[in-house]
Structures are given as structure tokens and as C-alpha cells.
Design an enzyme around this catalytic site. Structure first.
Site, PDB file in Angstrom:
ATOM      1  N   LYS A  22      39.942   9.574  48.348  1.00  0.00           N
ATOM      2  CA  LYS A  22      40.576   8.384  47.758  1.00  0.00           C
ATOM      3  C   LYS A  22      42.091   8.488  47.893  1.00  0.00           C
ATOM      4  O   LYS A  22      42.760   7.527  48.295  1.00  0.00           O
ATOM      5  CB  LYS A  22      40.219   8.286  46.277  1.00  0.00           C
ATOM      6  CG  LYS A  22      41.066   7.293  45.484  1.00  0.00           C
ATOM      7  CD  LYS A  22      40.701   7.215  44.027  1.00  0.00           C
ATOM      8  CE  LYS A  22      41.335   8.257  43.166  1.00  0.00           C
ATOM      9  NZ  LYS A  22      42.730   8.024  42.782  1.00  0.00           N
ATOM     10  N   ASN A  23      42.642   9.663  47.582  1.00  0.00           N
ATOM     11  CA  ASN A  23      44.101   9.788  47.526  1.00  0.00           C
ATOM     12  C   ASN A  23      44.757   9.953  48.888  1.00  0.00           C
ATOM     13  O   ASN A  23      45.980  10.081  48.972  1.00  0.00           O
ATOM     14  CB  ASN A  23      44.490  10.928  46.584  1.00  0.00           C
ATOM     15  CG  ASN A  23      44.201  10.558  45.137  1.00  0.00           C
ATOM     16  OD1 ASN A  23      43.944   9.393  44.823  1.00  0.00           O
ATOM     17  ND2 ASN A  23      44.202  11.540  44.263  1.00  0.00           N
ATOM     18  N   CYS A 117      48.679   4.795  31.898  1.00  0.00           N
ATOM     19  CA  CYS A 117      47.223   4.880  31.979  1.00  0.00           C
ATOM     20  C   CYS A 117      46.804   5.964  30.994  1.00  0.00           C
ATOM     21  O   CYS A 117      47.633   6.555  30.304  1.00  0.00           O
ATOM     22  CB  CYS A 117      46.771   5.211  33.400  1.00  0.00           C
ATOM     23  SG  CYS A 117      47.189   6.882  33.892  1.00  0.00           S
ATOM     24  N   ARG A 122      53.236   7.579  33.427  1.00  0.00           N
ATOM     25  CA  ARG A 122      53.227   7.324  34.863  1.00  0.00           C
ATOM     26  C   ARG A 122      54.449   6.516  35.314  1.00  0.00           C
ATOM     27  O   ARG A 122      54.339   5.452  35.910  1.00  0.00           O
ATOM     28  CB  ARG A 122      51.937   6.621  35.280  1.00  0.00           C
ATOM     29  CG  ARG A 122      50.665   7.236  34.775  1.00  0.00           C
ATOM     30  CD  ARG A 122      50.387   8.648  35.255  1.00  0.00           C
ATOM     31  NE  ARG A 122      50.194   8.795  36.668  1.00  0.00           N
ATOM     32  CZ  ARG A 122      49.026   8.571  37.286  1.00  0.00           C
ATOM     33  NH1 ARG A 122      48.014   8.138  36.600  1.00  0.00           N
ATOM     34  NH2 ARG A 122      48.920   8.744  38.588  1.00  0.00           N
ATOM     35  N   ARG A 401      35.898   4.413  40.481  1.00  0.00           N
ATOM     36  CA  ARG A 401      37.213   4.354  41.124  1.00  0.00           C
ATOM     37  C   ARG A 401      37.338   5.436  42.191  1.00  0.00           C
ATOM     38  O   ARG A 401      37.993   5.241  43.204  1.00  0.00           O
ATOM     39  CB  ARG A 401      38.326   4.569  40.089  1.00  0.00           C
ATOM     40  CG  ARG A 401      38.383   3.513  39.023  1.00  0.00           C
ATOM     41  CD  ARG A 401      39.638   3.619  38.224  1.00  0.00           C
ATOM     42  NE  ARG A 401      40.812   3.603  39.106  1.00  0.00           N
ATOM     43  CZ  ARG A 401      42.052   3.606  38.657  1.00  0.00           C
ATOM     44  NH1 ARG A 401      42.299   3.635  37.364  1.00  0.00           N
ATOM     45  NH2 ARG A 401      43.069   3.572  39.490  1.00  0.00           N
TER      46      ARG A 401
HETATM   47  C1  EPZ Z   1      48.997  11.408  42.617  1.00  0.00           C
HETATM   48  O1  EPZ Z   1      49.507  10.614  41.558  1.00  0.00           O
HETATM   49  C2  EPZ Z   1      47.487  11.215  42.606  1.00  0.00           C
HETATM   50  N1  EPZ Z   1      47.173   9.814  42.851  1.00  0.00           N
HETATM   51  C3  EPZ Z   1      46.925  11.653  41.255  1.00  0.00           C
HETATM   52  O2  EPZ Z   1      45.498  11.516  41.313  1.00  0.00           O
HETATM   53  C4  EPZ Z   1      47.281  13.129  41.047  1.00  0.00           C
HETATM   54  O3  EPZ Z   1      46.817  13.542  39.779  1.00  0.00           O
HETATM   55  C5  EPZ Z   1      48.803  13.311  41.135  1.00  0.00           C
HETATM   56  O4  EPZ Z   1      49.284  12.795  42.396  1.00  0.00           O
HETATM   57  C6  EPZ Z   1      49.219  14.767  41.015  1.00  0.00           C
HETATM   58  O5  EPZ Z   1      48.602  15.512  42.034  1.00  0.00           O
HETATM   59  C7  EPZ Z   1      47.227   9.340  44.128  1.00  0.00           C
HETATM   60  O6  EPZ Z   1      47.540  10.065  45.064  1.00  0.00           O
HETATM   61  C8  EPZ Z   1      46.879   7.909  44.333  1.00  0.00           C
HETATM   62  P1  EPZ Z   1      52.963  12.396  40.867  1.00  0.00           P
HETATM   63  P2  EPZ Z   1      51.102  10.366  41.432  1.00  0.00           P
HETATM   64  O7  EPZ Z   1      53.990  11.392  41.217  1.00  0.00           O
HETATM   65  O8  EPZ Z   1      51.720  10.359  42.762  1.00  0.00           O
HETATM   66  C9  EPZ Z   1      55.840  12.403  37.098  1.00  0.00           C
HETATM   67  C10 EPZ Z   1      43.370  10.910  40.532  1.00  0.00           C
HETATM   68  O9  EPZ Z   1      42.711  11.266  39.547  1.00  0.00           O
HETATM   69  N2  EPZ Z   1      56.552  11.297  37.770  1.00  0.00           N
HETATM   70  O10 EPZ Z   1      52.745  13.555  41.791  1.00  0.00           O
HETATM   71  O11 EPZ Z   1      51.291   9.209  40.538  1.00  0.00           O
HETATM   72  C11 EPZ Z   1      54.429  12.021  36.684  1.00  0.00           C
HETATM   73  O12 EPZ Z   1      54.434  11.370  35.428  1.00  0.00           O
HETATM   74  C12 EPZ Z   1      44.849  10.617  40.390  1.00  0.00           C
HETATM   75  O13 EPZ Z   1      42.908  10.783  41.697  1.00  0.00           O
HETATM   76  C13 EPZ Z   1      57.737  10.817  37.225  1.00  0.00           C
HETATM   77  O14 EPZ Z   1      58.191  11.277  36.175  1.00  0.00           O
HETATM   78  O15 EPZ Z   1      51.557  11.671  40.662  1.00  0.00           O
HETATM   79  C14 EPZ Z   1      53.748  13.358  36.645  1.00  0.00           C
HETATM   80  O16 EPZ Z   1      54.062  13.982  35.418  1.00  0.00           O
HETATM   81  C15 EPZ Z   1      45.332  10.773  38.955  1.00  0.00           C
HETATM   82  N3  EPZ Z   1      58.370   9.805  37.861  1.00  0.00           N
HETATM   83  C16 EPZ Z   1      54.412  14.134  37.787  1.00  0.00           C
HETATM   84  O17 EPZ Z   1      55.645  13.464  38.051  1.00  0.00           O
HETATM   85  C17 EPZ Z   1      57.902   9.275  39.033  1.00  0.00           C
HETATM   86  O18 EPZ Z   1      58.549   8.364  39.590  1.00  0.00           O
HETATM   87  C18 EPZ Z   1      53.631  14.193  39.081  1.00  0.00           C
HETATM   88  O19 EPZ Z   1      53.235  12.885  39.375  1.00  0.00           O
HETATM   89  C19 EPZ Z   1      56.694   9.766  39.561  1.00  0.00           C
HETATM   90  C20 EPZ Z   1      56.040  10.786  38.926  1.00  0.00           C
END
Ligand code: EPZ
Length: 422
Positions: A22-23, A117, A122, A401
Site C-alpha cells: 500500500k505504502n 487520525c 499527523r 484500507r
Molecule cells: C508513512 O506515513 C506511512 N504512510 C505510515 O504508514 C508509516 O507509519 C509512517 O510513514 C512511518 O513509517 C504512507 O507511506 C502512506 P512520517 P507518514 O512523515 O509519511 C511527524 C500505515 O499504517 N511529521 O514518516 O505520514 C509525524 O507526525 C501508515 O500504513 C511531522 O511532524 O509518516 C511522525 O511523528 C500509518 N511533520 C513522524 O514525523 C510532517 O510534516 C514520521 O512521520 C510529517 C511528519
């Protein structure tokens, strides 16, 4: 709403074919917006989030068809709308992935803020800050990010992420491909899904170096061309089924997967007492249900994946001894704890740490539980497969999902699990 019903206690034996990730599918679908023409993606999983992304892409002007199950053809000739509406974005925060491609293609993007979420706030500040380094002006109004490339288009720049954001990295790489000049991204995410995207963009004519490292260098080009790309196997689905056989006992052969995408997880499974054999694109996992408790700390790749934290917690409930599970990526990713406690689990949460007192094989008792988010739902399935009696899981749309035909795949290896139309 549909429910999943499980009669626990059955060992799992047989073969499960792993679906596309998915990702990886979501960013690669977004990348088809970067240039006109007919793009082809293979090994695309049939998931709710994939259908949501297709609906969003259609509102932007793209069209698509399924050449055969798993093979998606996207025509991006008429991509001319730069607005991603709240109605669609609120159902899937990965919609933010259209931000970079729209700016690169049209010089403008108006994307609804995704909103939080179940697992956290997020935010997307890394995305907007990264775009500003490429000459983008972002305005926040009425719940939307309204972004405009000034100076006649995106300009290459320097981007350094505070945290190695996965979709943040993906958005910046897609935007930088068509920017004027060179972009350097430091503290970039190294997840396999980022590598899959880089391979697709390189196949389209982008010039990207540093794949697999934390520093990516992108030399902008003036145009890109469509290509055909295969979606990589879903490492999270793979890990989910390994955790399942860990608690039920038995032997599972997982095919069409990639063991190198799960370095930390497979190490932890072995420490927990699961016998893991890696055979090219297959993994064989054997368990006698006698699990040793292990400690887990979620980290960016190649560390232990946060998307497998809930699943390993469900496993540790059936181990012997204490397990300490630290969730360092998201601030609220313990929603599954309360539901596991309904099945009799002994878990204590202190901030981002959960302490699990393992009860031993088969010691939970089935009960009605509620899914709260995608991976929490998977942990409830795992717990139910080894619990005594019946577990009923509601709100299974969360599972749809990210898991293709989960109940069917588990039925095929001996689980007493079925889906009841609600
Ligand atoms: C991706 O989400 C994945 N989703 C998530 O999978 C996964 O858990 C996550 O990466 C971590 O590996 C997809 O790829 C579609 P991040 P993403 O930006 O990119 C903070 C699943 O279950 N952050 O790496 O949204 C954030 O809050 C999903 O398949 C900011 O603060 O995650 C988190 O604490 C859930 N500001 C950390 O960084 C930002 O602008 C890492 O988030 C972006 C992120």
C-alpha cells in the site's frame, strides 16, 4: 458495517501470497501525475486506499483502467485541476502526496490539510517547509494548503528534515525532479517504498542519486516520460502474517515477498523463538507457540517499523515474561491496548512505552472488540487467532484500507475466520 469473526486456537499451515505494498502504491500512483501519457503500474493491491487515491486522481483530471487484476493503466494527459478536496483528503492523509507532483506539473496546488487520525496529529509542516526551499509560497486558508511555485516554476534547493519523513521525502523527490537546478535532501527517509518511487522516477527520466541513503541529490530535468513499474511486496503484510503464525503455531510459507525489507523485524521474530527461513522471494516461518518475550523500539528504516508495533504487541501478549515496547514515531499509536485488554491482556502504558506481561500461549479469551486504525485492527486479528473462543471485530473498514483479502488468506491456511456483512 461488516464484522470479522474468529474462533481461536487453530494452527496456521500453508502458503500465503503477499500483495503489493500500500505504502508504495500510493506514492507511485501520485507520481503518474508528473507527466502526460500512459503510465503502467503492476502488482497494485486491491485496497480501499488505492481506490481512494484513484478517485482523487480522477478529480485532478487523470483517468485510469485495470488492464488485468493488479495492473493499473493511468492516463495523465488531462491533469489540469490543482485542488484536492477535503471530502477525499479527510479519508486518507496520504492524499498529501499529490502536493509535489501538482506543483511540479502545474506550478500550483491547493490540498486540504489532512487532519489528524487515530494515531496522531499527523502535521505536514515538513512538506510545506521543504517546498518553500524549492521556491514555493504556501498559504494556509480555510483548512487548505494553497501552494504556488514562484519565479516561473520550482527551483532546486537544500532540504533537511528534522525527522526522516516518509511521505515528506517522497513529496520532495517528486517535486525536485522537474525543478530548475539541483536539490539536496538530507535526513531523507530510507524506507523501501521510497526506493520503489525513486526507481519509477528514474525510469521516467529523472536524475536522482543516493537511493537507499539519507542524502538524496536530484538534478532537475525539463521533462519526464511515462514508464512501467512494479509495486514492491508489502513488508507490513508480510510481518503481520509472521506474527500470526507466531501466536497460533504452525508453518507458513509467504511468497512474492522481500525479506531484505524487514531486517529488524525478522531479527526480533527469531529472538522471540520463531524459526525464519529466507529463500529468495519466500519466507518460511515456523512456530511452536512457545514465544520468548522481546523488547521493541520503533525507529525509521532500517529500524523496527512502527507499522508492525501493534502486531508484535499482540504476539508478546502470548509470550512468557515482560516485554517493553517503545513507540517513538507516533504520539498515539497504542489504541489497540484497550482492545487487547478486553481479551485479558496485561499491558501497562506509560507515555510512549507499553509494558506487556506475557501470559503464555493461548491465554486470552475471545470477546467483542473494535478496530480503531489500520494496524491496530491487524493486532486484534492476531490476538483473536490464538484466543480461546470467539472474537468479533467491528469497524473492519479500517482493515480494508491496507490488507487485501485478509480473512480469505487466513482461511486458506486453516484459520476459523470469516467476514459477516453488517
Ligand atoms: C508513512 O506515513 C506511512 N504512510 C505510515 O504508514 C508509516 O507509519 C509512517 O510513514 C512511518 O513509517 C504512507 O507511506 C502512506 P512520517 P507518514 O512523515 O509519511 C511527524 C500505515 O499504517 N511529521 O514518516 O505520514 C509525524 O507526525 C501508515 O500504513 C511531522 O511532524 O509518516 C511522525 O511523528 C500509518 N511533520 C513522524 O514525523 C510532517 O510534516 C514520521 O512521520 C510529517 C511528519
Amino acid at each position: 458495517m461488516d464484522e470479522i469473526i474468529i474462533e481461536g486456537g487453530q494452527p496456521l499451515n500453508g502458503t500465503i501470497q503477499i500483495s503489493g505494498a500500500k505504502n508504495a502504491a500510493l506514492p507511485l500512483m501520485a507520481a503518474t501525475l508528473l507527466c502526460a501519457g500512459e503510465h503502467t503500474l503492476t502488482n497494485v493491491p486491491d485496497l480501499r486506499d488505492v481506490r481512494t487515491m484513484l478517485a482523487l486522481m480522477e478529480t485532478l483530471g487523470a483517468s485510469y483502467s485495470w488492464l488485468e487484476p493488479g495492473t493499473l493503466r493511468v492516463n495523465s494527459d488531462n491533469v489540469n485541476n490543482f485542488e484536492a478536496s477535503y471530502e477525499l483528503v479527510k479519508t486518507m492523509r496520504a492524499s498529501v502526496l499529490v502536493l509535489g507532483p501538482l506543483l511540479a506539473r502545474l506550478g500550483r496546488a491547493r490540498v486540504s490539510l489532512p487532519g489528524g487520525c487515530a494515531i496522531g496529529a499527523r502535521p505536514i509542516n515538513f512538506h510545506t517547509q521543504g517546498l518553500e526551499a524549492l521556491g514555493v509560497v504556501n498559504e494556509l486558508s480555510e483548512g487548505y494548503v494553497d501552494s504556488t511555485a514562484t519565479g516561473g516554476g520550482l527551483q532546486g534547493g537544500r532540504i533537511c528534515f528534522d525527522l526522516p519523513s516518509v511521505t515528506g521525502t517522497e513529496n520532495m523527490v517528486m517535486a525536485a525532479c522537474l525543478a530548475k537546478g539541483q536539490t539536496i535532501i538530507t535526513n531523507a527517509a530510507r524506507e523501501p517504498e521510497v526506493g520503489n518511487l525513486i526507481d519509477m522516477l528514474s525510469g521516467m527520466g529523472a536524475r536522482i542519486s543516493g537511493r537507499g541513503t539519507g542524502t538524496l541529490i536530484i538534478d532537475g530535468v525539463t521533462d519526464l516520460n511515462p514508464c512501467e513499474t512494479a509495486i514492491i511486496p508489502d513488508r507490513i503484510e508480510t510481518g503481520t502474517y509472521i506474527a500470526a503464525v507466531g501466536v497460533t503455531g504452525g508453518e507458513l510459507e509467504l511468497t512474492c515477498c522481500n525479506p531484505s525489507h524487514l531486517p529488524s523485524f525478522l531479527g526480533k521474530m527469531r529472538s522471540a523463538g520463531i524459526l525464519i527461513e529466507e529463500k529468495g522471494d519466500k519466507i518460511v516461518a515456523r512456530s511452536n507457540k512457545n514465544l520468548t518475550s522481546v523488547d521493541v523500539k520503533t525507529m525509521p528504516f532500517p529500524g523496527f517499523a512502527t507499522d508492525l508495533q501493534a502486531q508484535v504487541m499482540a504476539m508478546m501478549v502470548y509470550s512468557k515474561g515482560l516485554s517493553v515496547i517503545d513507540e517513538t514515531i507516533f504520539e498515539n499509536r497504542f489504541m489497540h491496548v484497550a482492545e487487547l485488554q478486553r481479551l485479558g491482556a496485561d499491558i501497562r502504558v506509560e507515555g510512549g512505552r507499553a509494558i506487556v506481561a506475557g501470559l503464555g500461549p493461548g491465554q486470552l479469551v475471545g470477546a467483542p472488540v473494535m478496530a480503531t486504525d489500520l494496524r491496530a485492527s491487524a493486532s486484534l486479528v492476531i490476538a483473536g487467532l490464538a484466543a480461546q473462543g470467539r472474537t468479533t471485530i467491528t469497524r473492519v473498514y479500517h482493515l480494508d484500507r491496507g490488507y487485501e483479502r485478509l480473512a480469505e488468506k487466513l482461511q486458506g491456511v486453516g484459520a476459523k475466520i470469516w467476514r459477516q456483512k453488517g
